[in-house]
Design a protein around this motif. Structure first.
Motif, short mmCIF file in Angstrom:
data_model
loop_
_atom_site.label_atom_id
_atom_site.label_comp_id
_atom_site.label_asym_id
_atom_site.label_seq_id
_atom_site.Cartn_x
_atom_site.Cartn_y
_atom_site.Cartn_z
N ALA A 84 -51.91 -21.21 -76.34
CA ALA A 84 -52.57 -22.03 -77.28
C ALA A 84 -53.54 -23.15 -76.05
N ALA A 88 -57.21 -25.65 -80.04
CA ALA A 88 -56.15 -24.48 -80.89
C ALA A 88 -55.01 -25.82 -81.77
N VAL A 89 -54.37 -26.15 -80.75
CA VAL A 89 -53.92 -27.47 -81.04
C VAL A 89 -54.32 -28.41 -82.20
N GLN A 91 -56.52 -27.82 -84.35
CA GLN A 91 -57.30 -27.07 -85.78
C GLN A 91 -56.90 -27.84 -86.60
N ARG A 95 -52.30 -24.16 -90.75
CA ARG A 95 -51.86 -24.20 -88.67
C ARG A 95 -50.96 -23.44 -88.64
N ASP A 120 -55.62 -22.64 -86.16
CA ASP A 120 -55.29 -22.33 -84.79
C ASP A 120 -55.01 -20.88 -84.35
#
Length: 412
Positions: A84, A88-89, A91, A95, A120
């Motif tokens: 990750a 990504a975290v 988003q 999620r 994510d």
């Protein structure tokens, strides 16, 4: 096909009734749909059975994720470890809730992607497969182009509203259905795609066994109609509620694609439209055996003139013609394999057949040269084609051939 052609014959299929359906008996198309754009597709042929603004470009929300999933299956290894990133975290919801540096198997992320529609997870997959979100978007667009989707443009792997210098993140209902057709049927990974899409609940852990997750399938269509095999929901402020789903029942495989199907608080509109379109496909269409017209016998009477070709009678004087055959006929033999050809037709429609050929050929002609096609038409539109060829090579009638023939006749 060719510049100089002629329609040899036109007639109705023998599989249809002799008389046209009256207005009273005519089947009514679905009406009152909530979706701004909607399509019903025959998945086996890719033919559109019904459309409402089917070619209109619109935002597609998380239906995007069917493309993300199929590319991950085709280019990744399910046992790949995916890390990750900060991107990504960060988003937005919905999620999975990963933390930066967390490692998860690709197979687990695909269930997160398709069952819960986690944003994510989509970015983790994209960065792992494409090197970056931008790189993965390029892969998505290349795949769309290869499928013939000219009005689809991907920017994000999760379907969040976005735009750049090339336009907005968008597709059409027709092309979304085409992408789903590829995912459930044409891709070598179709079986795995379906297995993920049909899973009701999935449990997994991250690679360090610290975090535990549970994913529930939010595709209500799977329990709504018998034979439902796949689907993906979506929603953004620009796209509204969207859906793409597939069903297989009574030898029919149907796909529904909906874009702009209501906004809050009308989350259920997409299910009403889906049911209405699928039921229309199941009730109003049937397969006809388009090969039962015994086309091979009809072709036996067709000949194409060959300019400067060796005469049929084998003499120096005379005219040259060639017979016409279907491309699939092995060694030019008339077979009944055409009887295996099926076409999904609305019950009040008539299949028409016409044979389109080149008016003439010019020697020499190579064996199996394509000279035309059989066209199957519904409402004037060609819905299926079968290629026509010549069986044997035809030599040119030139001085050398005439001299040889003269010698042969003298010796005889």
């Amino acid at each position: 096909m060719v510049n100089e052609t002629r329609v040899y014959t036109t007639r109705k299929s023998e599989n249809t009734k002799e008389t046209e359906a009256s207005e009273k008996d005519k089947i009514q198309e679905p009406h009152g749909l909530y979706a701004q754009s909607a399509v019903l597709m025959d998945a086996k042929s890719g033919r559109i059975l019904f459309e409402k603004n089917g070619g209109q470009k619109r935002a597609m929300a998380s239906t995007t994720k069917i493309m993300t999933c199929i590319l991950a299956l085709e280019y990744g290894d399910l046992d790949d470890v995916v890390t990750a990133s900060t991107n990504a975290v960060n988003q937005p919801k919905v999620r999975l809730g990963v933390v930066e540096g967390e490692k998860i198997l690709l197979r687990d992320l695909l269930y997160s992607l398709m069952l819960e529609s986690h944003n994510d997870a989509a970015v983790m997959i994209a960065e792992h497969i494409g090197g970056s979100v931008e790189g993965f978007a390029d892969m998505m667009n290349q795949k769309a182009q290869s499928l013939g989707c000219k009005n689809t443009y991907f920017i994000t792997p999760n379907g969040l509203d976005a735009s750049d210098k090339n336009g907005g993140h968008q597709t059409t209902a027709e092309e979304l259905a085409q992408i789903m057709k590829y995912c459930i049927q044409d891709s070598e990974q179709a079986k795995q795609f379906l297995a993920i899409s049909q899973t009701e609940i999935y449990h997994f852990e991250d690679c360090s066994h610290v975090y535990k997750y549970t994913c529930n399938n939010h595709n209500a269509f799977l329990k709504m109609m018998e034979g439902a095999i796949a689907g993906k929901t979506g929603f953004t402020g620009e796209a509204g509620y969207c859906y793409v789903g597939a069903l297989e029942q009574n030898n029919k495989k149907l796909i529904v694609a909906l874009l702009g199907c209501g906004w809050p608080n009308n989350k259920g509109y997409k299910w009403q439209d889906t049911r209405k379109l699928i039921q229309y496909g199941l009730d109003s269409f049937e397969y006809v055996m388009i090969g039962k017209e015994n086309i091979s016998k009809e072709l036996a009477d067709i000949k194409i003139p060959v300019v400067n070709g060796v005469p049929d009678n084998g003499k120096i004087s005379g005219k040259s013609y060639t017979k016409v055959w279907m491309k699939y006929m092995e060694d030019g033999e008339n077979t009944d394999s055409a009887e295996l050809e099926q076409l999904l037709v609305r019950k009040d429609q008539k299949v028409h057949l016409q044979i389109v050929l080149k008016k003439q050929l010019y020697a020499p002609v190579e064996a199996k040269t394509e000279v035309g096609e059989i066209q199957y038409l519904l409402d004037g539109n060609v819905v299926k084609r079968q290629t026509l060829i010549v069986k044997n090579a035809i030599e040119r009638r030139n001085y050398k051939w005439c001299a040889r023939k003269t010698v042969e006749n003298f010796l005889l």
